[in-house]
Enzyme design. Structure first.
Site, PDB file in Angstrom:
ATOM      1  N   LYS A  18       0.890  -1.149  -0.067  1.00 41.27           N
ATOM      2  CA  LYS A  18      -0.032  -0.014  -0.094  1.00 41.27           C
ATOM      3  C   LYS A  18       0.944   1.223   0.097  1.00 41.27           C
ATOM      4  O   LYS A  18       0.694   2.193  -0.836  1.00 41.27           O
ATOM      5  CB  LYS A  18      -0.648  -0.023   0.996  1.00 41.27           C
ATOM      6  CG  LYS A  18      -1.621   1.425   1.463  1.00 41.27           C
ATOM      7  CD  LYS A  18      -2.359   1.444   2.751  1.00 41.27           C
ATOM      8  CE  LYS A  18      -1.641   1.664   3.846  1.00 41.27           C
ATOM      9  NZ  LYS A  18      -1.538   2.996   4.240  1.00 41.27           N
ATOM     10  N   ASN A  19       1.886   1.221   0.854  1.00 40.84           N
ATOM     11  CA  ASN A  19       2.561   2.316   0.908  1.00 40.84           C
ATOM     12  C   ASN A  19       3.612   2.803  -0.072  1.00 40.84           C
ATOM     13  O   ASN A  19       4.158   3.936  -0.458  1.00 40.84           O
ATOM     14  CB  ASN A  19       3.519   2.586   2.454  1.00 40.84           C
ATOM     15  CG  ASN A  19       2.632   2.814   3.544  1.00 40.84           C
ATOM     16  OD1 ASN A  19       1.524   2.990   3.375  1.00 40.84           O
ATOM     17  ND2 ASN A  19       3.096   2.455   4.693  1.00 40.84           N
ATOM     18  N   CYS A 112      -4.879  12.525  12.883  1.00 38.75           N
ATOM     19  CA  CYS A 112      -5.333  11.315  12.330  1.00 38.75           C
ATOM     20  C   CYS A 112      -5.215  10.462  13.753  1.00 38.75           C
ATOM     21  O   CYS A 112      -5.088  11.050  14.809  1.00 38.75           O
ATOM     22  CB  CYS A 112      -4.553  10.811  11.456  1.00 38.75           C
ATOM     23  SG  CYS A 112      -2.943  10.126  12.008  1.00 38.75           S
ATOM     24  N   ARG A 117      -0.197  14.510  13.210  1.00 37.22           N
ATOM     25  CA  ARG A 117       0.672  14.242  12.308  1.00 37.22           C
ATOM     26  C   ARG A 117       1.135  15.538  11.403  1.00 37.22           C
ATOM     27  O   ARG A 117       0.541  15.547  10.315  1.00 37.22           O
ATOM     28  CB  ARG A 117       0.384  13.030  11.350  1.00 37.22           C
ATOM     29  CG  ARG A 117       0.742  11.671  12.101  1.00 37.22           C
ATOM     30  CD  ARG A 117      -0.219  10.736  11.309  1.00 37.22           C
ATOM     31  NE  ARG A 117       0.810  10.114  10.317  1.00 37.22           N
ATOM     32  CZ  ARG A 117       0.381   8.925   9.809  1.00 37.22           C
ATOM     33  NH1 ARG A 117      -0.807   8.280  10.179  1.00 37.22           N
ATOM     34  NH2 ARG A 117       1.105   8.413   8.589  1.00 37.22           N
ATOM     35  N   ASP A 302       4.765   0.302  11.771  1.00 32.08           N
ATOM     36  CA  ASP A 302       3.515  -0.279  11.395  1.00 32.08           C
ATOM     37  C   ASP A 302       3.397  -1.884  11.665  1.00 32.08           C
ATOM     38  O   ASP A 302       2.327  -2.232  11.760  1.00 32.08           O
ATOM     39  CB  ASP A 302       3.613  -0.090   9.979  1.00 32.08           C
ATOM     40  CG  ASP A 302       3.044   1.089   9.344  1.00 32.08           C
ATOM     41  OD1 ASP A 302       2.829   1.926  10.270  1.00 32.08           O
ATOM     42  OD2 ASP A 302       3.368   1.382   8.120  1.00 32.08           O
ATOM     43  N   ARG A 394      -8.424  -0.621   4.657  1.00 30.16           N
ATOM     44  CA  ARG A 394      -7.303   0.420   4.353  1.00 30.16           C
ATOM     45  C   ARG A 394      -6.215  -0.275   3.667  1.00 30.16           C
ATOM     46  O   ARG A 394      -5.566   0.504   2.742  1.00 30.16           O
ATOM     47  CB  ARG A 394      -7.367   1.504   5.120  1.00 30.16           C
ATOM     48  CG  ARG A 394      -8.405   2.496   5.606  1.00 30.16           C
ATOM     49  CD  ARG A 394      -7.742   3.725   6.558  1.00 30.16           C
ATOM     50  NE  ARG A 394      -6.699   4.088   6.119  1.00 30.16           N
ATOM     51  CZ  ARG A 394      -5.913   4.726   6.913  1.00 30.16           C
ATOM     52  NH1 ARG A 394      -6.031   4.943   8.071  1.00 30.16           N
ATOM     53  NH2 ARG A 394      -4.576   5.038   6.454  1.00 30.16           N
TER      54      ARG A 394
END
Ligand code: UD1
Length: 413
Positions: A18-19, A112, A117, A302, A394
């Protein structure tokens, strides 16, 4: 709904990252022609990025497993507020659109789930490259009437997003940009590999100093997105917490360089051959000493949450120190509902492993926290009901299908 305490077994193909996908989709804004992306995961965050591309006038669609993006007709320089609010990662469109249009209007991503952030490092860098930035009513307006130019930018922290925004602004800027203390994450390398194959001149990606010589234009290409190291770490956590033996396929083991040794310390065996890892967990895990989250190549923030779920059922006391985000233990309160014994003080979590977790109703409130709750529920005896599954979606593609293919008793209602 998860009926836990079942062993997992079998092979699993790890999805694309995803990133990597998010900044690469933003980077496509800079190219002429049709890009073909392989291994792009189908996720709600990716969907938001594609909706941004379409709202700008570009075309984006999945076809035969590949993602096609053509940005030739982009004419809009404003990113709809509703989309920036939906996904903080949309901030990478700032650099890409500024470079393409010379102007961008973007709603501030705001706070968030992980606490405040800020994007001060992004904005400072863009100003050094010639952007004028104003903020009114939570909306940023950036202009670069005279075009962007190369600059020497020293980051006070190796921010992933800031490094990406600088690279995206610099690839077509006038002159050379040097980033010192750049983020070194594999996803930065993937973005630069894509941009370089499209005609950019970026040197040193993955190192602390990145040099970018601006070029006039970039052409669309075909690119395969790297595997998701955090999804791999989550699956390792799930296997570890349930005493299972699974094989991860299509991974890059070196991207897990700081993660695998922690599982080994806990008694797991990770046998890597090429792009495959055979992962085998003991009946009961041992505790791990101290896990400190750090910028890459350190232990990724993460992966912290999923690993805490494995540590919750290990023998002995494990300590976690969260150095990247101020508010990343929100899943812990819910894990305590499942029977975990965990104390938190500021950025430190002390986990006294218990023999057994028990099914309960829990609520996810961020992406990796959701993955931690799924991991803990897989290990727990009895039935758990996890709400807030939209957070999981997500970042994890069809996760319940992946886990049930490994033998988990899980269903999404
Ligand atoms: C990215 C990842 C996220 C991961 C994080 C750290 C994406 C879409 N997200 O987020 O999954 O957890 O890297 O590996 O790729 N900071 C500032 N000012 C700034 C920018 C950052 O103070 O201008 C701080 C942040 O508040 C945070 C730390 O720096 O405490 C790291 O943030 P950063 O590396 O920028 O993470 P993201 O790019 O937001």
């Amino acid at each position: 709904m998860i009926n836990g305490s079942k062993r997992l077994s079998g092979d699993v193909e790890v999805q694309g990252a995803k990133n990597s996908a998010l900044p690469i989709i933003a980077a496509a804004v800079l190219t002429k022609g049709e890009n073909v992306f392989h291994n792009c995961p189908s996720l709600s965050d990716v969907d938001v990025a594609l909706r941004i591309i379409r709202s700008l006038g570009g075309k984006a669609r999945f076809s035969g497993g590949a993602l096609l993006i053509n940005c030739d007709d982009i004419h809009n320089d404003s990113v709809p507020d509703a989309l920036t609010r939906e996904m903080r990662g949309s901030v990478v469109f700032l650099g890409a659109l500024l470079a393409r249009m010379g102007r961008v209007v973007l709603g501030l991503p705001g706070g968030c789930e992980l606490g405040a952030r800020p994007i001060d490092l992004h904005l400072r860098a863009l100003r050094l490259m010639g952007a004028e930035i104003s903020e009114r009513g939570g909306v940023l307006e950036c202009t670069a009437d005279g075009g962007l130019f190369g600059a020497d930018i020293a980051l006070s922290f190796p921010s992933v997003g800031a490094t990406e925004n600088i690279i995206l602004s610099a690839v077509t800027a006038d002159g050379t940009t040097t980033i010192t203390n750049a983020a070194r994450e594999p996803e930065i390398c993937d973005l630069c590999d894509y941009l370089n194959s499209a005609g950019a001149k970026i040197y040193g990606a993955g190192e602390g100093t990145v040099v970018i010589d601006g070029v006039k234009s970039l052409s669309a290409v075909s690119h395969t997105i790297i595997p998701d190291r955090i999804v791999a770490a989550t699956l390792m956590s799930a296997a570890a917490a349930t005493g299972s033996r699974i094989t991860l396929k299509g991974i890059i083991p070196s991207h897990l360089g700081a993660v695998t040794p922690v599982f080994e310390e806990m008694g797991c065996i990770a046998d890597c051959r090429g792009t495959e890892m055979r992962f085998c967990a003991p009946e009961r895990l041992r505790h791990t000493e101290v896990v400190r989250t750090m910028p890459y190549p350190g232990f990724p923030t993460d992966a912290q949450a999923p690993l805490t779920a494995a540590a919750a059922v290990a023998k002995g006391t494990s300590v976690f120190v969260e150095n990247i985000f101020e508010s990343r233990y929100k899943h812990i309160g819910e894990m305590i509902r499942l029977g975990a014994d965990i104390k938190i003080q500021d950025r430190v979590a002390v986990i006294n492993g218990v023999k057994r977790l028990y099914g309960a109703r829990v609520r996810a409130c961020d992406l990796r926290g959701a993955a931690a709750l799924v991991t803990a529920a897989l290990a727990a005896e009895g039935e758990s009901e996890i709400s807030g599954v939209r957070y999981l979606e997500r970042g994890y593609e069809d996760f319940e299908l992946t886990l049930s293919s490994l033998g988990a008793d899980i269903k999404k209602l």
